[in-house]
Design a protein around this motif. Structure first.
Motif, PDB file in Angstrom:
ATOM      1  N   LEU A   6       0.825  -1.203   0.000  1.00  0.00           N
ATOM      2  CA  LEU A   6       0.000   0.000   0.000  1.00  0.00           C
ATOM      3  C   LEU A   6       0.867   1.265   0.000  1.00  0.00           C
ATOM      4  O   LEU A   6       0.608   2.197  -0.759  1.00  0.00           O
ATOM      5  CB  LEU A   6      -0.943  -0.001   1.201  1.00  0.00           C
ATOM      6  CG  LEU A   6      -1.933   1.145   1.275  1.00  0.00           C
ATOM      7  CD1 LEU A   6      -2.793   1.205   0.016  1.00  0.00           C
ATOM      8  CD2 LEU A   6      -2.809   1.008   2.502  1.00  0.00           C
ATOM      9  N   GLU A   7       1.910   1.284   0.826  1.00  0.00           N
ATOM     10  CA  GLU A   7       2.834   2.421   0.837  1.00  0.00           C
ATOM     11  C   GLU A   7       3.492   2.585  -0.538  1.00  0.00           C
ATOM     12  O   GLU A   7       3.617   3.700  -1.041  1.00  0.00           O
ATOM     13  CB  GLU A   7       3.935   2.214   1.882  1.00  0.00           C
ATOM     14  CG  GLU A   7       3.478   2.297   3.305  1.00  0.00           C
ATOM     15  CD  GLU A   7       4.595   1.967   4.288  1.00  0.00           C
ATOM     16  OE1 GLU A   7       5.712   1.605   3.841  1.00  0.00           O
ATOM     17  OE2 GLU A   7       4.354   2.065   5.496  1.00  0.00           O
ATOM     18  N   ALA A   8       3.888   1.470  -1.121  1.00  0.00           N
ATOM     19  CA  ALA A   8       4.535   1.511  -2.439  1.00  0.00           C
ATOM     20  C   ALA A   8       3.574   2.028  -3.498  1.00  0.00           C
ATOM     21  O   ALA A   8       3.954   2.847  -4.345  1.00  0.00           O
ATOM     22  CB  ALA A   8       5.042   0.130  -2.815  1.00  0.00           C
TER      23      ALA A   8
ATOM     24  N   TYR B 120       3.286   5.714  -3.310  1.00  0.00           N
ATOM     25  CA  TYR B 120       4.495   6.353  -3.825  1.00  0.00           C
ATOM     26  C   TYR B 120       4.518   6.315  -5.354  1.00  0.00           C
ATOM     27  O   TYR B 120       4.798   7.322  -5.999  1.00  0.00           O
ATOM     28  CB  TYR B 120       5.743   5.662  -3.263  1.00  0.00           C
ATOM     29  CG  TYR B 120       7.018   6.294  -3.723  1.00  0.00           C
ATOM     30  CD1 TYR B 120       7.534   7.405  -3.072  1.00  0.00           C
ATOM     31  CD2 TYR B 120       7.712   5.793  -4.824  1.00  0.00           C
ATOM     32  CE1 TYR B 120       8.715   8.003  -3.512  1.00  0.00           C
ATOM     33  CE2 TYR B 120       8.889   6.378  -5.265  1.00  0.00           C
ATOM     34  CZ  TYR B 120       9.374   7.486  -4.604  1.00  0.00           C
ATOM     35  OH  TYR B 120      10.529   8.082  -5.037  1.00  0.00           O
ATOM     36  N   ILE B 121       4.214   5.150  -5.915  1.00  0.00           N
ATOM     37  CA  ILE B 121       4.255   4.978  -7.367  1.00  0.00           C
ATOM     38  C   ILE B 121       3.244   5.895  -8.064  1.00  0.00           C
ATOM     39  O   ILE B 121       3.509   6.384  -9.158  1.00  0.00           O
ATOM     40  CB  ILE B 121       4.000   3.494  -7.731  1.00  0.00           C
ATOM     41  CG1 ILE B 121       5.165   2.630  -7.246  1.00  0.00           C
ATOM     42  CG2 ILE B 121       3.782   3.320  -9.225  1.00  0.00           C
ATOM     43  CD1 ILE B 121       4.866   1.138  -7.267  1.00  0.00           C
ATOM     44  N   SER B 122       2.114   6.138  -7.424  1.00  0.00           N
ATOM     45  CA  SER B 122       1.102   6.985  -8.061  1.00  0.00           C
ATOM     46  C   SER B 122       1.551   8.444  -8.175  1.00  0.00           C
ATOM     47  O   SER B 122       0.998   9.191  -8.985  1.00  0.00           O
ATOM     48  CB  SER B 122      -0.223   6.892  -7.300  1.00  0.00           C
ATOM     49  OG  SER B 122      -0.113   7.475  -6.019  1.00  0.00           O
TER      50      SER B 122
ATOM     51  N   ASP C  75      -1.194  -5.997 -10.232  1.00  0.00           N
ATOM     52  CA  ASP C  75      -2.521  -5.940 -10.863  1.00  0.00           C
ATOM     53  C   ASP C  75      -3.134  -4.546 -10.760  1.00  0.00           C
ATOM     54  O   ASP C  75      -3.850  -4.101 -11.651  1.00  0.00           O
ATOM     55  CB  ASP C  75      -3.475  -6.961 -10.234  1.00  0.00           C
ATOM     56  CG  ASP C  75      -3.187  -8.374 -10.661  1.00  0.00           C
ATOM     57  OD1 ASP C  75      -2.489  -8.579 -11.677  1.00  0.00           O
ATOM     58  OD2 ASP C  75      -3.665  -9.301  -9.960  1.00  0.00           O
ATOM     59  N   GLY C  76      -2.844  -3.860  -9.658  1.00  0.00           N
ATOM     60  CA  GLY C  76      -3.425  -2.537  -9.437  1.00  0.00           C
ATOM     61  C   GLY C  76      -2.706  -1.403 -10.144  1.00  0.00           C
ATOM     62  O   GLY C  76      -3.179  -0.272 -10.144  1.00  0.00           O
ATOM     63  N   LEU C  77      -1.579  -1.697 -10.771  1.00  0.00           N
ATOM     64  CA  LEU C  77      -0.835  -0.613 -11.430  1.00  0.00           C
ATOM     65  C   LEU C  77      -1.339  -0.354 -12.802  1.00  0.00           C
ATOM     66  O   LEU C  77      -1.527  -0.816 -13.685  1.00  0.00           O
ATOM     67  CB  LEU C  77       0.661  -0.927 -11.462  1.00  0.00           C
ATOM     68  CG  LEU C  77       1.336  -0.962 -10.107  1.00  0.00           C
ATOM     69  CD1 LEU C  77       2.829  -1.296 -10.264  1.00  0.00           C
ATOM     70  CD2 LEU C  77       1.202   0.378  -9.393  1.00  0.00           C
TER      71      LEU C  77
END
Length: 70
Positions: free
Chosen positions: A38-40, A43-45, A68-70
């Motif tokens: 979740l933290e990652a 950050y990625i967003s 999958d969520g990216l």
């Protein structure tokens, strides 16, 4: 050009080990390390990431769920 890299692993020992290896590689820049997906994801967003060292089995959200969520 260095690749912006993050490490996502619930094991602090693994994160430290991988971060050390990244710091020794001339083409990689450690942008962040995270203890959960979740933290990652947050950050990625908001940041450009070229390479992710990702643990698969983590509590709550697995590495596959993150991908999958990216």
């Amino acid at each position: 050009m260095k690749l912006n890299t993050i490490v996502v692993d619930d094991s602090s020992i693994q994160r430290i080990t991988i971060a050390k290896l990244i710091s020794e590689h001339p083409n990689l820049l450690l942008s962040g390390d995270f203890s959960n997906a979740l933290e990652a994801k947050n950050y990625i967003s908001n940041n450009a990431v070229d390479l992710i060292f990702l643990d698969i089995e983590m509590p709550h959200i697995t590495g596959f769920d993150l991908i999958d969520g990216l």
